[in-house]
Scaffold this motif. Sequence first.
Motif, PDB file in Angstrom:
ATOM      1  N   GLY A 104      84.749 -39.060  86.193  1.00 20.34           N
ATOM      2  CA  GLY A 104      85.982 -39.797  86.448  1.00 20.34           C
ATOM      3  C   GLY A 104      86.179 -40.206  87.889  1.00 20.34           C
ATOM      4  N   TYR A 105      85.340 -39.697  88.805  1.00 16.58           N
ATOM      5  CA  TYR A 105      85.505 -40.056  90.214  1.00 16.58           C
ATOM      6  C   TYR A 105      85.223 -41.545  90.398  1.00 16.58           C
ATOM      7  CZ  TYR A 105      85.424 -35.013  91.181  1.00 16.58           C
ATOM      8  OH  TYR A 105      85.702 -33.672  91.201  1.00 16.58           O
ATOM      9  N   GLY A 106      86.165 -42.223  91.026  1.00 16.69           N
ATOM     10  CA  GLY A 106      86.026 -43.664  91.218  1.00 16.69           C
ATOM     11  C   GLY A 106      86.369 -44.476  89.989  1.00 16.69           C
ATOM     12  N   GLU A 107      86.886 -43.816  88.939  1.00 12.77           N
ATOM     13  CA  GLU A 107      87.142 -44.528  87.682  1.00 12.77           C
ATOM     14  C   GLU A 107      88.612 -44.538  87.281  1.00 12.77           C
ATOM     15  OE1 GLU A 107      85.221 -46.437  85.997  1.00 12.77           O
ATOM     16  OE2 GLU A 107      83.471 -46.073  87.286  1.00 12.77           O
ATOM     17  N   TRP A 108      89.505 -44.319  88.256  1.00 13.62           N
ATOM     18  CA  TRP A 108      90.919 -44.524  87.955  1.00 13.62           C
ATOM     19  C   TRP A 108      91.096 -45.989  87.543  1.00 13.62           C
ATOM     20  CZ3 TRP A 108      95.218 -41.742  91.061  1.00 13.62           C
ATOM     21  CH2 TRP A 108      94.860 -40.403  91.287  1.00 13.62           C
ATOM     22  N   GLY A 109      91.716 -46.205  86.407  1.00 14.55           N
ATOM     23  CA  GLY A 109      91.903 -47.569  85.929  1.00 14.55           C
ATOM     24  C   GLY A 109      90.643 -48.184  85.362  1.00 14.55           C
ATOM     25  N   GLY A 110      89.532 -47.441  85.350  1.00 17.97           N
ATOM     26  CA  GLY A 110      88.266 -47.933  84.815  1.00 17.97           C
ATOM     27  C   GLY A 110      87.927 -47.227  83.515  1.00 17.97           C
ATOM     28  N   THR A 111      86.801 -46.494  83.510  1.00 23.11           N
ATOM     29  CA  THR A 111      86.400 -45.830  82.269  1.00 23.11           C
ATOM     30  C   THR A 111      87.378 -44.729  81.861  1.00 23.11           C
ATOM     31  OG1 THR A 111      84.935 -44.371  83.545  1.00 23.11           O
ATOM     32  CG2 THR A 111      83.957 -46.348  82.557  1.00 23.11           C
ATOM     33  N   MET A 112      88.087 -44.133  82.836  1.00 23.50           N
ATOM     34  CA  MET A 112      89.119 -43.161  82.466  1.00 23.50           C
ATOM     35  C   MET A 112      90.194 -43.835  81.608  1.00 23.50           C
ATOM     36  SD  MET A 112      89.508 -41.128  86.102  1.00 23.50           S
ATOM     37  CE  MET A 112      90.848 -40.060  85.589  1.00 23.50           C
ATOM     38  N   GLN A 113      90.561 -45.049  81.983  1.00 24.76           N
ATOM     39  CA  GLN A 113      91.548 -45.790  81.210  1.00 24.76           C
ATOM     40  C   GLN A 113      90.974 -46.227  79.874  1.00 24.76           C
ATOM     41  OE1 GLN A 113      94.684 -46.091  82.749  1.00 24.76           O
ATOM     42  NE2 GLN A 113      95.342 -46.521  80.665  1.00 24.76           N
ATOM     43  N   ASP A 114      89.688 -46.596  79.864  1.00 29.62           N
ATOM     44  CA  ASP A 114      89.035 -46.973  78.608  1.00 29.62           C
ATOM     45  C   ASP A 114      89.110 -45.827  77.599  1.00 29.62           C
ATOM     46  OD1 ASP A 114      88.365 -49.444  79.652  1.00 29.62           O
ATOM     47  OD2 ASP A 114      86.331 -48.847  80.210  1.00 29.62           O
ATOM     48  N   ASP A 115      88.961 -44.592  78.091  1.00 32.57           N
ATOM     49  CA  ASP A 115      89.015 -43.446  77.182  1.00 32.57           C
ATOM     50  C   ASP A 115      90.375 -43.340  76.499  1.00 32.57           C
ATOM     51  OD1 ASP A 115      86.431 -42.813  77.861  1.00 32.57           O
ATOM     52  OD2 ASP A 115      86.977 -41.175  79.224  1.00 32.57           O
ATOM     53  N   VAL A 116      91.441 -43.576  77.262  1.00 32.08           N
ATOM     54  CA  VAL A 116      92.786 -43.534  76.673  1.00 32.08           C
ATOM     55  C   VAL A 116      92.932 -44.640  75.628  1.00 32.08           C
ATOM     56  CG1 VAL A 116      95.260 -43.691  77.159  1.00 32.08           C
ATOM     57  CG2 VAL A 116      93.752 -42.521  78.776  1.00 32.08           C
ATOM     58  N   THR A 117      92.429 -45.820  75.966  1.00 33.81           N
ATOM     59  CA  THR A 117      92.470 -46.938  75.013  1.00 33.81           C
ATOM     60  C   THR A 117      91.667 -46.621  73.762  1.00 33.81           C
ATOM     61  OG1 THR A 117      92.691 -48.536  76.820  1.00 33.81           O
ATOM     62  CG2 THR A 117      91.910 -49.376  74.701  1.00 33.81           C
ATOM     63  N   ASP A 118      90.460 -46.078  73.945  1.00 28.81           N
ATOM     64  CA  ASP A 118      89.602 -45.782  72.795  1.00 28.81           C
ATOM     65  C   ASP A 118      90.239 -44.742  71.882  1.00 28.81           C
ATOM     66  OD1 ASP A 118      87.847 -47.563  73.883  1.00 28.81           O
ATOM     67  OD2 ASP A 118      86.376 -46.079  74.545  1.00 28.81           O
ATOM     68  N   ALA A 119      90.908 -43.736  72.472  1.00 27.72           N
ATOM     69  CA  ALA A 119      91.584 -42.731  71.655  1.00 27.72           C
ATOM     70  C   ALA A 119      92.725 -43.357  70.858  1.00 27.72           C
ATOM     71  CB  ALA A 119      92.101 -41.598  72.537  1.00 27.72           C
ATOM     72  N   THR A 120      93.449 -44.274  71.488  1.00 29.29           N
ATOM     73  CA  THR A 120      94.533 -44.969  70.792  1.00 29.29           C
ATOM     74  C   THR A 120      93.980 -45.789  69.631  1.00 29.29           C
ATOM     75  OG1 THR A 120      95.748 -45.120  72.897  1.00 29.29           O
ATOM     76  CG2 THR A 120      96.474 -46.537  71.093  1.00 29.29           C
ATOM     77  N   GLN A 121      92.911 -46.533  69.886  1.00 30.50           N
ATOM     78  CA  GLN A 121      92.303 -47.352  68.840  1.00 30.50           C
ATOM     79  C   GLN A 121      91.729 -46.481  67.728  1.00 30.50           C
ATOM     80  OE1 GLN A 121      92.789 -50.406  68.667  1.00 30.50           O
ATOM     81  NE2 GLN A 121      92.487 -51.527  70.590  1.00 30.50           N
ATOM     82  N   TRP A 122      91.215 -45.325  68.095  1.00 32.01           N
ATOM     83  CA  TRP A 122      90.688 -44.387  67.093  1.00 32.01           C
ATOM     84  C   TRP A 122      91.788 -43.924  66.154  1.00 32.01           C
ATOM     85  CZ3 TRP A 122      92.238 -39.228  66.694  1.00 32.01           C
ATOM     86  CH2 TRP A 122      91.498 -38.437  65.795  1.00 32.01           C
ATOM     87  N   ALA A 123      92.953 -43.569  66.714  1.00 37.32           N
ATOM     88  CA  ALA A 123      94.068 -43.119  65.881  1.00 37.32           C
ATOM     89  C   ALA A 123      94.538 -44.220  64.939  1.00 37.32           C
ATOM     90  CB  ALA A 123      95.219 -42.635  66.762  1.00 37.32           C
TER      91      ALA A 123
END
Length: 671
Positions: A477-496
């Motif tokens: 997650g280092y250097g990924e604020w608003g990047g892949t860290m955010q993608d993970d939140v989006t992917d979890a939402t889409q998964w649900a």
Amino acid sequence: MGSNRLLFLASMALSGALQASDAPTTVPLEDFNRHAEYTAVRISPNGEYLAATAPIGDRDVLVVLDMKDLKPIKVHQLPDNKSIAGFFWAGPDRLMFTATRKFGQFAQPGGTGEWYAVDANGERPRVLVTYEGTTTSGSTSFSQRVSPVSALREDASRVLVQVTTGTGSEEGDRAELMEMDTFTGRMKRLARAPARNCDFVLDADDKPAFANCADNKDRDSFTEGHGQVYRRADGDWTKIFDSRETAGRLRVSHVDPDGTVYAVQHDNAKPNVMGRLDPQTGAFSPLDSDPRVDMLGEVIAADGKTLIGVTRMPGKPEVRYIREEHPDAQLLAQLSAAFPGQYVSLGGATLDGNKMVVSVQSDRNPGEFYLYDKSTKQARYLVSTRRWIDPELMSEMRPFTMTARDGVTLSGYLTVPKGRELKGLPMIVNPHGGPHGPRDMWGFNPEVQLFANRGYLVLQVDFRGSGGYGKAFEQMGYGEWGGTMQDDVTDATQWAIAQGYADPERICIYGASYGAYAALMGAVREPDLYRCTVGYVGVYDLRLMYSEGDIRESDTGGNYLESVIGKDRSKLDERSPAARASEIKIPVFLAAGGRDRRTPPEQTDAMEAALIAAGNAPRENILEPKEGHGFYEVPARNNIYSKMLAFFGEHIGGTVTVGESRTESASGGSD
């Protein structure tokens, strides 16, 4: 009759009066916002007293109860609005405790460095270490930190402490093991650490046996360094491990009465491993590991000296037994069977080990404490953390795993509203704060339970960068604020949504601290996924982190910021919700504390100004002038959550009643 059966009957008797139907019941808003009555609970070595921390107003006090009738005999409190934090029994009837200052719901309390001692009945009080860092004998300076290492519980006049002196040099701090007199504060040196930045590990006879040390002189970043382990014999230190000479890191964690040495190993990538250490050669033999999660802690027997297991939380907490044959390991297994679906842990015990405090908690049970008597094999109910909460009215927290778009496995929790089918529910996505180090945990969460009680499915995902899954996962997650860290939140939402759990037309995203950042960046990155967003004591302008707030005020904090968000101005703007406010098309709710030092109100001001300029002024912007990093006072909490629930109700409410509360207690409890 076995002890597990007795305990099961005891638990059923306590909860029988609170049984409820599966029909959803609206629990008063205030019940979720009230502070716990008791937190840490410990029995005295002689079994005559029970001590517990408890909130009174905006600070925590130490309450001593008589074990015969559980009536308070003394309340210990500190002046100047300071709270009592860590405490322990220094002897049969003498307590030691330290002071802290609270900074809000989401902030780590700041220890003052002070230590005090007092008898259970309030007699013979003594300031041992003052705020200025001096003891009554004048032996401690402001640059020194005092940390208890062992209480010699049969002798109330003596404890062992580690005194760490800050040198201000690149080489680091120096530690000494001292014997402290709890009546005078005077100290006697027992041992010096073999190197800089060390912590002592004692054997079962309270003698210094090992030292875990860190060499940070040539470290590459704030997270990296080198570790050494030293063994002490006949007063001399011998280095038995050095991470410069072998892969990974190692630290000694415990020495059993039989001389068995336990250590924790990690390779700066995968989750840590618990094992045995050969004290002569430094050879490590693994005993317990998990491919997904780190060890959370050790399980110690009633003697306070024997390690019987470790805990990990791959979903729900698990005890992994190291000594299955030990009587206390068998007892813990029986206790766990007596409270199915709950996590049972052993607390402190009397000096003879016959009576011990047992903690029982779960996703729906905030926590209960029992006294187990080995001689009678019976459990006696003591106190609860939140006795007004009826577990039968709370909602289940279900662990899940899923795969992110790039193949990374993510874990998290779904809290499902009681009495509702997990299908097509309005959902609140709730990214955690931190973000590096913390993770979401299975257990009672008042905020999440409030949302679920109002009919919302709550999704929490441990995005990359979260702690507890090994160093490699955190560093992803280092250097990924608003990047892949955010993608993970989006992917979890889409998964649900894909699982049919969430109604895609009724989803809001809410978070606090870093979670607020993720909530607003979610609105930027996914304009059609969420119907509303809430940011609570958040950071929204990454540039401001270098000029406002307390993280930047230390060298370590500065190194942290450079490592996790970088200094490239264009990238900081690209990853800042305030700089991209024009892309936020959904309703926004903001809240900040006027005394917040972690994410100061200037962050929320910047977000509000940017939204107004973009023509999307926040629907709510709450500023509580006297609150810090999260609101502590119950009226302030009631205010923000009632408005937040009304906000959610307006945008994704549907058929579920939200935002209402009653003034009476759901279970008949009282203050």
